[in-house]
Design an enzyme around this catalytic site. Structure first.
Site, PDB file in Angstrom:
ATOM      1  N   GLY A  14       0.808  -1.215   0.000  1.00  0.00           N
ATOM      2  CA  GLY A  14       0.000   0.000   0.000  1.00  0.00           C
ATOM      3  C   GLY A  14       0.839   1.261   0.000  1.00  0.00           C
ATOM      4  O   GLY A  14       0.465   2.278   0.599  1.00  0.00           O
ATOM      5  N   SER A  16       1.663   3.385  -2.406  1.00  0.00           N
ATOM      6  CA  SER A  16       1.502   4.345  -3.495  1.00  0.00           C
ATOM      7  C   SER A  16       1.028   5.712  -3.018  1.00  0.00           C
ATOM      8  O   SER A  16       1.013   6.671  -3.796  1.00  0.00           O
ATOM      9  CB  SER A  16       0.521   3.794  -4.548  1.00  0.00           C
ATOM     10  OG  SER A  16      -0.735   3.512  -3.959  1.00  0.00           O
ATOM     11  N   ARG A  17       0.643   5.810  -1.745  1.00  0.00           N
ATOM     12  CA  ARG A  17       0.200   7.111  -1.222  1.00  0.00           C
ATOM     13  C   ARG A  17       0.183   7.052   0.306  1.00  0.00           C
ATOM     14  O   ARG A  17       0.418   6.014   0.910  1.00  0.00           O
ATOM     15  CB  ARG A  17      -1.200   7.464  -1.755  1.00  0.00           C
ATOM     16  CG  ARG A  17      -2.281   6.441  -1.413  1.00  0.00           C
ATOM     17  CD  ARG A  17      -3.630   6.863  -1.982  1.00  0.00           C
ATOM     18  NE  ARG A  17      -3.603   6.912  -3.433  1.00  0.00           N
ATOM     19  CZ  ARG A  17      -3.970   5.887  -4.211  1.00  0.00           C
ATOM     20  NH1 ARG A  17      -4.402   4.761  -3.669  1.00  0.00           N
ATOM     21  NH2 ARG A  17      -3.906   5.980  -5.513  1.00  0.00           N
ATOM     22  N   GLY A  18      -0.103   8.191   0.926  1.00  0.00           N
ATOM     23  CA  GLY A  18      -0.335   8.252   2.365  1.00  0.00           C
ATOM     24  C   GLY A  18       0.845   7.818   3.207  1.00  0.00           C
ATOM     25  O   GLY A  18       2.005   8.144   2.925  1.00  0.00           O
ATOM     26  N   LYS A  39      -1.663  -1.761  -5.521  1.00  0.00           N
ATOM     27  CA  LYS A  39      -2.501  -1.991  -6.696  1.00  0.00           C
ATOM     28  C   LYS A  39      -2.445  -0.842  -7.686  1.00  0.00           C
ATOM     29  O   LYS A  39      -2.658  -1.029  -8.885  1.00  0.00           O
ATOM     30  CB  LYS A  39      -3.965  -2.210  -6.280  1.00  0.00           C
ATOM     31  CG  LYS A  39      -4.267  -3.585  -5.715  1.00  0.00           C
ATOM     32  CD  LYS A  39      -5.759  -3.758  -5.496  1.00  0.00           C
ATOM     33  CE  LYS A  39      -6.498  -3.777  -6.822  1.00  0.00           C
ATOM     34  NZ  LYS A  39      -7.960  -4.000  -6.637  1.00  0.00           N
ATOM     35  N   TYR A 165     -14.949  -3.718  11.317  1.00  0.00           N
ATOM     36  CA  TYR A 165     -13.648  -3.122  11.020  1.00  0.00           C
ATOM     37  C   TYR A 165     -12.685  -3.338  12.185  1.00  0.00           C
ATOM     38  O   TYR A 165     -11.521  -3.725  11.981  1.00  0.00           O
ATOM     39  CB  TYR A 165     -13.809  -1.629  10.734  1.00  0.00           C
ATOM     40  CG  TYR A 165     -12.488  -0.891  10.619  1.00  0.00           C
ATOM     41  CD1 TYR A 165     -11.676  -1.068   9.497  1.00  0.00           C
ATOM     42  CD2 TYR A 165     -12.058  -0.023  11.618  1.00  0.00           C
ATOM     43  CE1 TYR A 165     -10.458  -0.395   9.390  1.00  0.00           C
ATOM     44  CE2 TYR A 165     -10.847   0.648  11.515  1.00  0.00           C
ATOM     45  CZ  TYR A 165     -10.053   0.465  10.399  1.00  0.00           C
ATOM     46  OH  TYR A 165      -8.861   1.129  10.300  1.00  0.00           O
TER      47      TYR A 165
END
Length: 276
Positions: A14, A16-18, A39, A165
């Protein structure tokens, strides 16, 4: 604690950002080999950042990067990304399980297909990615697995509103604690890291509320905390559930204002599962 990730290979899901992107860039400034496994390979107008854009940023910082399009729900995709990383860089020294999905909805209304999705991306992926990387981690002189999941807080106020969650995030932590004990003799450290306050990311903006962005810290605080953990000796820091602020205080950090997303706002919002 150690001081640098230079020459080590960090596999980040994960990324690709943040927060994942920030951890990648922090490792890059040390001269680490950074695997951006996510992804997102094509630009999204609503969510900036792809594996390729982050790889370019890593390389611009003077480090080596490998962009791997990977779906953490797909074992074959995970295996291909892990093997590509190990072949490119000669091994894997650390795995950061950063990929995540959030839906703050009660058990009575959450659709099961949505629960299946967040369970696969949150809980199952921690086990699947760690298992895939395990043969390479066993060869590292200072192996780490770091999952972004919270301390276990069983106060009913955290159980009632969105238990589906919560279950997936607590499962990540339990897996981390269990693997820490299982892998202790192999000298592979496994820890969980969570922010004390909300972090200014797209997930907070879209799921928690845009009004909390000003009351958040930047992703850089999580990147700095992750760096402190990943540079620690694996035999001395394992099996712990850590908050970003306490990690940095233990490392000697005293200036937390630099992490404010809005320098004019000091009324910070505590993150989920953190009472104070």
């Amino acid at each position: 604690m150690g001081t640098s990730l230079k020459g080590r290979t960090i596999f980040i899901t994960g990324a690709s950002r943040g927060i994942g992107r920030e951890i990648a860039l922090r490792a890059a400034r040390d001269g680490a080999n950074v695997v951006i496994a996510a992804k997102s390979s094509e630009p999204n107008p609503k969510l900036p950042g792809t594996i390729h854009s982050v790889a370019q940023e890593v390389e611009a910082a003077g480090a080596r990067a490998l962009a791997c399009q990977m779906d953490v729900r797909d074992d074959n995709s995970i295996a291909a990304a892990v093997e590509s990383a190990a072949k490119t860089f000669g091994g894997i020294d650390a795995v950061v399980n950063n990929a995540g999905a959030i839906r703050l909805e009660p058990a009575s209304t959450l659709e099961m297909k949505r629960f299946d999705l967040i369970f696969q991306i949150n809980s199952r992926a921690v086990l699947a990615v760690t298992k895939a990387a395990l043969p390479h981690l066993e060869k590292s002189p200072n192996a780490h697995v770091l999952s972004l999941s919270p301390p276990l807080n069983l106060d009913p106020k955290w159980l009632a509103p969105y238990i589906p969650y919560t279950t997936t995030k607590y499962a990540m932590t339990l897996l981390s604690m269990g693997m820490a004990e299982e892998f202790r003799d192999r000298k592979i450290a496994v820890n969980a890291l969570w922010p004390r306050t909300t972090i200014a990311t797209a997930a907070v903006e879209f799921e928690v509320g845009a009004e909390y962005i000003a009351r958040s810290r930047t992703p850089q605080i999580m990147a700095d905390a992750a760096h402190a953990i990943l540079t620690a000796p694996a035999d001395r820091m394992t099996g712990r559930t850590l908050l970003d602020e306490e990690v940095l205080r233990d490392a000697g950090e005293t200036d937390f204002d630099k992490y404010l997303n809005d320098p004019a706002c000091t009324d910070l919002m505590m993150d989920l599962y953190v009472d104070a």
